[in-house]
Design a protein around this motif. Structure first.
Motif, PDB file in Angstrom:
ATOM      1  N   PRO A  88     -12.343   2.880  -3.077  1.00 23.30           N
ATOM      2  CA  PRO A  88     -11.208   2.037  -2.633  1.00 23.30           C
ATOM      3  C   PRO A  88     -10.819   1.010  -3.416  1.00 23.30           C
ATOM      4  O   PRO A  88      -9.663   0.435  -3.825  1.00 23.30           O
ATOM      5  CB  PRO A  88     -11.644   1.901  -1.231  1.00 23.30           C
ATOM      6  CG  PRO A  88     -12.641   2.788  -1.002  1.00 23.30           C
ATOM      7  CD  PRO A  88     -13.487   2.999  -2.246  1.00 23.30           C
TER       8      PRO A  88
ATOM      9  N   THR B 190      -8.677   1.920  -6.524  1.00 29.26           N
ATOM     10  CA  THR B 190      -7.471   2.768  -6.350  1.00 29.26           C
ATOM     11  C   THR B 190      -6.506   2.292  -5.305  1.00 29.26           C
ATOM     12  O   THR B 190      -5.322   2.300  -5.456  1.00 29.26           O
ATOM     13  CB  THR B 190      -7.577   4.177  -5.918  1.00 29.26           C
ATOM     14  OG1 THR B 190      -8.569   4.178  -4.567  1.00 29.26           O
ATOM     15  CG2 THR B 190      -8.685   4.767  -7.134  1.00 29.26           C
ATOM     16  N   ALA B 191      -7.168   1.367  -4.312  1.00 26.98           N
ATOM     17  CA  ALA B 191      -6.202   0.896  -3.321  1.00 26.98           C
ATOM     18  C   ALA B 191      -6.352  -0.560  -3.122  1.00 26.98           C
ATOM     19  O   ALA B 191      -7.245  -1.372  -3.516  1.00 26.98           O
ATOM     20  CB  ALA B 191      -6.606   1.488  -2.104  1.00 26.98           C
TER      21      ALA B 191
ATOM     22  N   LEU C 222       0.940  -1.064   0.017  1.00 30.00           N
ATOM     23  CA  LEU C 222       0.129  -0.006   0.054  1.00 30.00           C
ATOM     24  C   LEU C 222       0.838   1.251   0.171  1.00 30.00           C
ATOM     25  O   LEU C 222       0.574   2.219  -0.735  1.00 30.00           O
ATOM     26  CB  LEU C 222      -1.002  -0.097   1.288  1.00 30.00           C
ATOM     27  CG  LEU C 222      -1.931   1.207   1.338  1.00 30.00           C
ATOM     28  CD1 LEU C 222      -2.671   1.298   0.169  1.00 30.00           C
ATOM     29  CD2 LEU C 222      -2.831   1.057   2.588  1.00 30.00           C
TER      30      LEU C 222
ATOM     31  N   TYR D  10      -7.431   7.954   0.143  1.00 35.22           N
ATOM     32  CA  TYR D  10      -8.270   7.497  -0.844  1.00 35.22           C
ATOM     33  C   TYR D  10      -9.903   7.544  -0.467  1.00 35.22           C
ATOM     34  O   TYR D  10     -10.795   7.021  -0.778  1.00 35.22           O
ATOM     35  CB  TYR D  10      -8.143   5.949  -1.394  1.00 35.22           C
ATOM     36  CG  TYR D  10      -6.876   5.722  -1.701  1.00 35.22           C
ATOM     37  CD1 TYR D  10      -6.467   6.094  -3.107  1.00 35.22           C
ATOM     38  CD2 TYR D  10      -6.032   4.932  -1.042  1.00 35.22           C
ATOM     39  CE1 TYR D  10      -5.176   5.653  -3.461  1.00 35.22           C
ATOM     40  CE2 TYR D  10      -4.788   4.662  -1.546  1.00 35.22           C
ATOM     41  CZ  TYR D  10      -4.306   5.084  -2.698  1.00 35.22           C
ATOM     42  OH  TYR D  10      -3.124   4.702  -3.441  1.00 35.22           O
TER      43      TYR D  10
ATOM     44  N   LYS E 279      -5.476   4.136   3.630  1.00 42.45           N
ATOM     45  CA  LYS E 279      -6.815   3.923   2.736  1.00 42.45           C
ATOM     46  C   LYS E 279      -7.497   5.334   2.893  1.00 42.45           C
ATOM     47  O   LYS E 279      -7.913   5.822   2.082  1.00 42.45           O
ATOM     48  CB  LYS E 279      -7.346   2.560   2.774  1.00 42.45           C
ATOM     49  CG  LYS E 279      -6.443   1.576   2.291  1.00 42.45           C
ATOM     50  CD  LYS E 279      -7.167   0.218   2.149  1.00 42.45           C
ATOM     51  CE  LYS E 279      -6.366  -0.954   1.661  1.00 42.45           C
ATOM     52  NZ  LYS E 279      -7.213  -2.111   1.690  1.00 42.45           N
ATOM     53  N   GLU E 280      -7.994   5.201   4.044  1.00 46.49           N
ATOM     54  CA  GLU E 280      -8.898   6.572   4.483  1.00 46.49           C
ATOM     55  C   GLU E 280      -8.208   7.718   4.218  1.00 46.49           C
ATOM     56  O   GLU E 280      -9.156   8.484   3.395  1.00 46.49           O
ATOM     57  CB  GLU E 280      -9.314   6.293   5.880  1.00 46.49           C
ATOM     58  CG  GLU E 280     -10.243   7.437   6.401  1.00 46.49           C
ATOM     59  CD  GLU E 280     -11.555   7.746   5.539  1.00 46.49           C
ATOM     60  OE1 GLU E 280     -11.990   8.932   5.788  1.00 46.49           O
ATOM     61  OE2 GLU E 280     -12.112   6.761   4.999  1.00 46.49           O
TER      62      GLU E 280
ATOM     63  N   CYS F  47      -3.247  -0.149   7.589  1.00 43.02           N
ATOM     64  CA  CYS F  47      -3.525   0.043   6.274  1.00 43.02           C
ATOM     65  C   CYS F  47      -5.036   0.693   5.988  1.00 43.02           C
ATOM     66  O   CYS F  47      -5.196   1.462   5.138  1.00 43.02           O
ATOM     67  CB  CYS F  47      -3.723  -1.487   5.576  1.00 43.02           C
ATOM     68  SG  CYS F  47      -1.870  -2.157   5.120  1.00 43.02           S
ATOM     69  N   SER F  48      -5.859   0.475   7.039  1.00 42.31           N
ATOM     70  CA  SER F  48      -7.030   0.921   7.120  1.00 42.31           C
ATOM     71  C   SER F  48      -7.051   2.406   6.946  1.00 42.31           C
ATOM     72  O   SER F  48      -7.667   3.121   6.373  1.00 42.31           O
ATOM     73  CB  SER F  48      -8.143   0.386   8.011  1.00 42.31           C
ATOM     74  OG  SER F  48      -8.130  -1.090   7.795  1.00 42.31           O
TER      75      SER F  48
END
Length: 211
Positions: A206, A209-210, A35, A201, A197-198, A193-194
């Protein structure tokens, strides 16, 4: 950074890998590295120096020792692992804080203090930000008693809205953004990771893109 052709782009990516990432300890989980690399390649958010050479183990141990002595708690393991991969992170959206490393090949990472030309770098180091949150931020004891949480670890900041910081609750092991004026407005994420992503993105799909 823009490249004139595919060869130039690949050359820079390969050189970056062997210069910084190949020698970095793989303490992060593979999905976290995947990521982070995806974020780095997203020109909308990042630029060539977004990721930096890994902090040395000596520098991480020194910063952890200073953190314990000054605040009574260690630097959380997730961030020590991140520092061992990249000593901070810089993008158009967020900065993750650095630690001083006298052995760093990057000159301005060797110290927390810089002259007038690089004064803005002084604000991007880990311990001063946590010192501000724990000591200097509060105008009065009543506000501190209501909103201060000794379990909060501050590790990043929004580039445009400086009152928004990246935080980790050492008691619940959750990640969230902490607003200077609206302490109760936070959405918690169970892992790094969560959270990444937030914040990178949140305005996109998500799944598209992620990883």
């Amino acid at each position: 950074m823009f490249y004139v052709d595919l060869y130039s782009l690949l050359k820079e990516e390969v050189e970056y890998f062997f210069r910084h990432l190949y020698t970095a300890p793989r303490l992060l989980e593979p999905r976290e590295i995947e990521l982070i690399q995806k974020i780095r390649s997203t020109f909308e958010y990042t630029y060539e120096t977004s990721f930096l050479p890994p902090a040395s183990f000596k520098a991480i141990e020194k910063a952890d020792r200073q953190f314990r002595e000054e605040f009574g708690v260690p630097i959380p393991e997730f961030y020590k692992k991140f520092l061992a991969f990249s000593n901070g992170f810089r993008s158009d959206l967020y900065t993750f804080f650095h630690i001083p490393d006298e052995d760093s090949p990057v000159e301005w990472l060797k110290s927390e203090e810089h002259d007038e030309e690089l004064y803005f770098i002084n604000e991007d180091f880990l311990i001063p930000h946590n010192r501000y949150y724990r000591v200097l931020k509060w105008d009065d004891e009543e506000a501190k008693e209501m909103f201060f949480n000794p379990n909060y670890f501050i590790f990043g900041q929004h580039r445009n809205f400086l009152e928004i910081t990246c935080a980790y609750d050492m008691s619940t092991h959750c990640f969230f953004t902490l607003h200077h004026y609206f302490h109760d407005l936070k959405e918690e994420y169970p892992d790094l990771c969560s959270f990444l992503k937030e914040i990178f993105y949140m305005n996109k799909d998500p799944s598209a893109t992620a990883p």
